[in-house]
Design an enzyme around this catalytic site. Structure first.
Site, PDB file in Angstrom:
ATOM      1  N   LYS A 178       4.544  -6.018  -0.198  1.00 15.59           N
ATOM      2  CA  LYS A 178       3.563  -6.449  -1.207  1.00 15.59           C
ATOM      3  C   LYS A 178       4.031  -7.679  -1.964  1.00 15.59           C
ATOM      4  O   LYS A 178       3.214  -8.528  -2.330  1.00 15.59           O
ATOM      5  CB  LYS A 178       3.264  -5.302  -2.186  1.00 15.59           C
ATOM      6  CG  LYS A 178       2.469  -4.187  -1.520  1.00 15.59           C
ATOM      7  CD  LYS A 178       1.700  -3.339  -2.494  1.00 15.59           C
ATOM      8  CE  LYS A 178       0.765  -2.419  -1.718  1.00 15.59           C
ATOM      9  NZ  LYS A 178       0.041  -1.484  -2.523  1.00 15.59           N
ATOM     10  N   LYS A 197      -1.189  -2.038   9.033  1.00 19.01           N
ATOM     11  CA  LYS A 197      -2.007  -0.887   8.636  1.00 19.01           C
ATOM     12  C   LYS A 197      -3.341  -1.318   8.025  1.00 19.01           C
ATOM     13  O   LYS A 197      -3.427  -2.408   7.443  1.00 19.01           O
ATOM     14  CB  LYS A 197      -1.226   0.022   7.669  1.00 19.01           C
ATOM     15  CG  LYS A 197      -1.136  -0.450   6.246  1.00 19.01           C
ATOM     16  CD  LYS A 197      -0.737   0.714   5.307  1.00 19.01           C
ATOM     17  CE  LYS A 197      -0.844   0.240   3.864  1.00 19.01           C
ATOM     18  NZ  LYS A 197      -0.865   1.290   2.880  1.00 19.01           N
ATOM     19  N   LYS A 226      -6.675  -1.755   1.808  1.00 17.58           N
ATOM     20  CA  LYS A 226      -7.698  -2.238   0.861  1.00 17.58           C
ATOM     21  C   LYS A 226      -7.477  -3.694   0.513  1.00 17.58           C
ATOM     22  O   LYS A 226      -8.410  -4.404   0.192  1.00 17.58           O
ATOM     23  CB  LYS A 226      -7.585  -1.499  -0.478  1.00 17.58           C
ATOM     24  CG  LYS A 226      -7.792  -0.040  -0.476  1.00 17.58           C
ATOM     25  CD  LYS A 226      -7.792   0.426  -1.940  1.00 17.58           C
ATOM     26  CE  LYS A 226      -7.467   1.885  -2.050  1.00 17.58           C
ATOM     27  NZ  LYS A 226      -6.052   2.121  -2.362  1.00 17.58           N
TER      28      LYS A 226
HETATM   29  N1  AQP Z   1      -3.954   2.739   7.044  1.00 14.52           N
HETATM   30  C1  AQP Z   1      -3.710   3.959   6.568  1.00 14.52           C
HETATM   31  N2  AQP Z   1      -3.593   5.009   7.420  1.00 14.52           N
HETATM   32  C2  AQP Z   1      -3.355   6.270   6.947  1.00 14.52           C
HETATM   33  N3  AQP Z   1      -3.235   6.548   5.630  1.00 14.52           N
HETATM   34  C3  AQP Z   1      -3.356   5.525   4.755  1.00 14.52           C
HETATM   35  N4  AQP Z   1      -3.300   5.466   3.406  1.00 14.52           N
HETATM   36  C4  AQP Z   1      -3.474   4.184   3.000  1.00 14.52           C
HETATM   37  N5  AQP Z   1      -3.669   3.396   4.055  1.00 14.52           N
HETATM   38  C5  AQP Z   1      -3.596   4.193   5.170  1.00 14.52           C
HETATM   39  C6  AQP Z   1      -3.064   6.618   2.545  1.00 14.52           C
HETATM   40  O1  AQP Z   1      -4.069   6.629   1.541  1.00 14.52           O
HETATM   41  C7  AQP Z   1      -3.519   7.185   0.366  1.00 14.52           C
HETATM   42  C8  AQP Z   1      -3.902   6.380  -0.844  1.00 14.52           C
HETATM   43  O2  AQP Z   1      -3.362   5.113  -0.812  1.00 14.52           O
HETATM   44  P1  AQP Z   1      -3.309   4.245  -2.143  1.00 14.52           P
HETATM   45  O3  AQP Z   1      -4.650   3.993  -2.635  1.00 14.52           O
HETATM   46  O4  AQP Z   1      -2.399   4.850  -3.127  1.00 14.52           O
HETATM   47  O5  AQP Z   1      -2.645   2.908  -1.731  1.00 14.52           O
HETATM   48  P2  AQP Z   1      -2.053   2.377  -0.444  1.00 14.52           P
HETATM   49  O6  AQP Z   1      -1.279   3.361   0.324  1.00 14.52           O
HETATM   50  O7  AQP Z   1      -1.292   1.166  -0.839  1.00 14.52           O
HETATM   51  O8  AQP Z   1      -3.376   2.067   0.345  1.00 14.52           O
HETATM   52  P3  AQP Z   1      -3.920   0.693   0.795  1.00 14.52           P
HETATM   53  O9  AQP Z   1      -5.280   0.829   1.293  1.00 14.52           O
HETATM   54  O10 AQP Z   1      -2.967   0.029   1.703  1.00 14.52           O
HETATM   55  O11 AQP Z   1      -4.021  -0.107  -0.562  1.00 14.52           O
HETATM   56  P4  AQP Z   1      -3.455  -1.484  -0.921  1.00 14.52           P
HETATM   57  O12 AQP Z   1      -3.985  -2.421   0.092  1.00 14.52           O
HETATM   58  O13 AQP Z   1      -4.023  -1.688  -2.304  1.00 14.52           O
HETATM   59  O14 AQP Z   1      -1.984  -1.371  -0.883  1.00 14.52           O
HETATM   60  C9  AQP Z   1      -2.011   7.310   0.571  1.00 14.52           C
HETATM   61  O15 AQP Z   1      -1.715   8.670   0.866  1.00 14.52           O
HETATM   62  C10 AQP Z   1      -1.751   6.471   1.783  1.00 14.52           C
HETATM   63  O16 AQP Z   1      -0.675   6.965   2.559  1.00 14.52           O
END
Ligand code: AQP
Length: 345
Positions: free
Chosen positions: A122, A206, A209
């Site tokens: 990040k 992956k 968002k």
């Molecule tokens: N690609 C993914 N595959 C499986 N699980 C996923 N999770 C996120 N992306 C995937 C799971 O979703 C939960 C919530 O995630 P979060 O909102 O706390 O943030 P994150 O993991 O950082 O998700 P993002 O979408 O990647 O957000 P950004 O882009 O803002 O960093 C977690 O249980 C995560 O494992």
């Protein structure tokens, strides 16, 4: 002298997990975490948080944050989390999360945090200019879980390293303060076909968002048309769908799409390959888009209905925050005693 095996944690079995109210939720969030949240309600006492303290590590618009938090609550409920059976609440409404995070900042070691790959991803090449909050993010995550003495944490594969850090923090706290088994060592619940959903454009990245391109992900609110367009444009190759799992080797994008098909229809990868093996993506992709729309459309419709009534969502969130505080406050009071903070006699 050898160390005796530590006595086992005897407290209640409890699930905790959360999601950030940054952009809208996507298929990775749904299959990796939310779908598990729903199923676990039959087995455990479950506490599901909307982690807005985590969201401010990347500076979301203050005018939008509260509404985004409500939208995540709507997604939880629409997907099937029952606000009466489980606890749904917003992290900043329970101030003990921040208090325990500070205590854990004094337990965790810099070297542990420096190894966290999510921070490296990040922060990229701007680590020096990143907020301290982004660096300490996994410490707050440990506080979220351990404030409820949660024993199980459903998350996607990307969170595995953070969960290991939560276990290390719990173990070090118990040892440093000579409080054996005060905190459980939380177990990640990662297994399952949706644990790692990849970008539709790049099979090694992956689904996220924060990816600038909306074409890389299926949002939980995408309609059938948008889903079809995105799946049609998803990266594949010129070969047909393979007939066995071995044929997926070296084809990350295809493996991802087959995995999504399996996870969303609750079938096995083998089963999907038996049906589509040897066929072209012109046949496979529309079938996948149809399965995705069948799964997500009813949830999206319910999200829209719930989002139209913010007062009702707030009532759910107030009720959840009261339930969360009732668990968290006595545990934080115990922590204060263990740490030795002053309290009026
Ligand atoms: N690609 C993914 N595959 C499986 N699980 C996923 N999770 C996120 N992306 C995937 C799971 O979703 C939960 C919530 O995630 P979060 O909102 O706390 O943030 P994150 O993991 O950082 O998700 P993002 O979408 O990647 O957000 P950004 O882009 O803002 O960093 C977690 O249980 C995560 O494992």
């Amino acid at each position: 002298m050898t160390d005796a095996a530590p006595p086992q944690y005897k407290g209640p079995q409890r699930v905790f997990s959360g999601m950030q109210p940054t952009n809208g939720l996507h298929l990775g969030n749904y299959l990796g975490a939310l779908q598990k949240f729903v199923r676990l309600q039959d087995q455990y006492e479950c506490i599901y948080c909307i982690v807005d303290l985590h969201a401010i590590t990347t500076g979301p618009d203050p005018k939008e944050l509260a509404n985004r938090s409500r939208e995540v609550a709507a997604a939880y409920v629409a997907a099937g989390v029952d606000p009466k059976r489980s606890t749904i609440f917003i992290q900043s409404a329970v101030r003990e999360h921040s208090e325990l995070a500070w205590v854990f900042n004094c337990v965790a070691r810099m070297g542990w945090l420096e190894r966290m790959t999510q921070f490296k991803d990040k922060a990229g090449s701007h680590a020096e200019r990143s907020s301290v909050g982004l660096f300490a993010y996994p410490v707050l995550q440990a506080a979220d879980i351990l404030l409820y003495k949660a024993t199980h944490v459903p998350v996607g594969e990307d969170q595995k390293q953070h969960l290991e850090l939560s276990r290390d923090i719990a173990a070090k706290f118990n040892k440093d303060y000579n409080a054996p088994n005060f905190f459980p060592l939380p177990e990640p619940l990662i297994q399952g076909p949706g644990a790692r959903i990849m970008s539709l454009r790049e099979g090694t990245k992956k689904m996220s968002k924060s990816d600038p391109s909306d074409m890389t992900r299926i949002n939980m609110t995408d309609d059938a048309d948008a889903i079809l367009q995105k799946i049609k444009k998803a990266t594949t190759d010129s070969l047909p769908v393979p007939e066995s799992k071995e044929g997926l080797a070296g084809r990350a994008e295809v493996e991802n799409l087959v995995g999504i098909f399996a996870a969303v229809t609750e079938r096995t990868v083998e089963d999907i390959l038996t049906e589509f093996g040897g066929k072209g993506f012109g046949v496979f992709k529309p079938a996948l888009a149809e399965a995705l729309a069948a799964k997500l459309s009813p949830i999206a419709a319910e999200m829209r209905r719930l989002n139209a009534d913010p007062g009702a969502l707030d009532a759910i969130l107030k009720y959840g925050a009261d339930k969360a505080r009732a668990v968290a406050q006595p545990i934080m009071a115990e922590v204060r005693d263990v740490v030795g903070f002053w309290r009026a006699g």
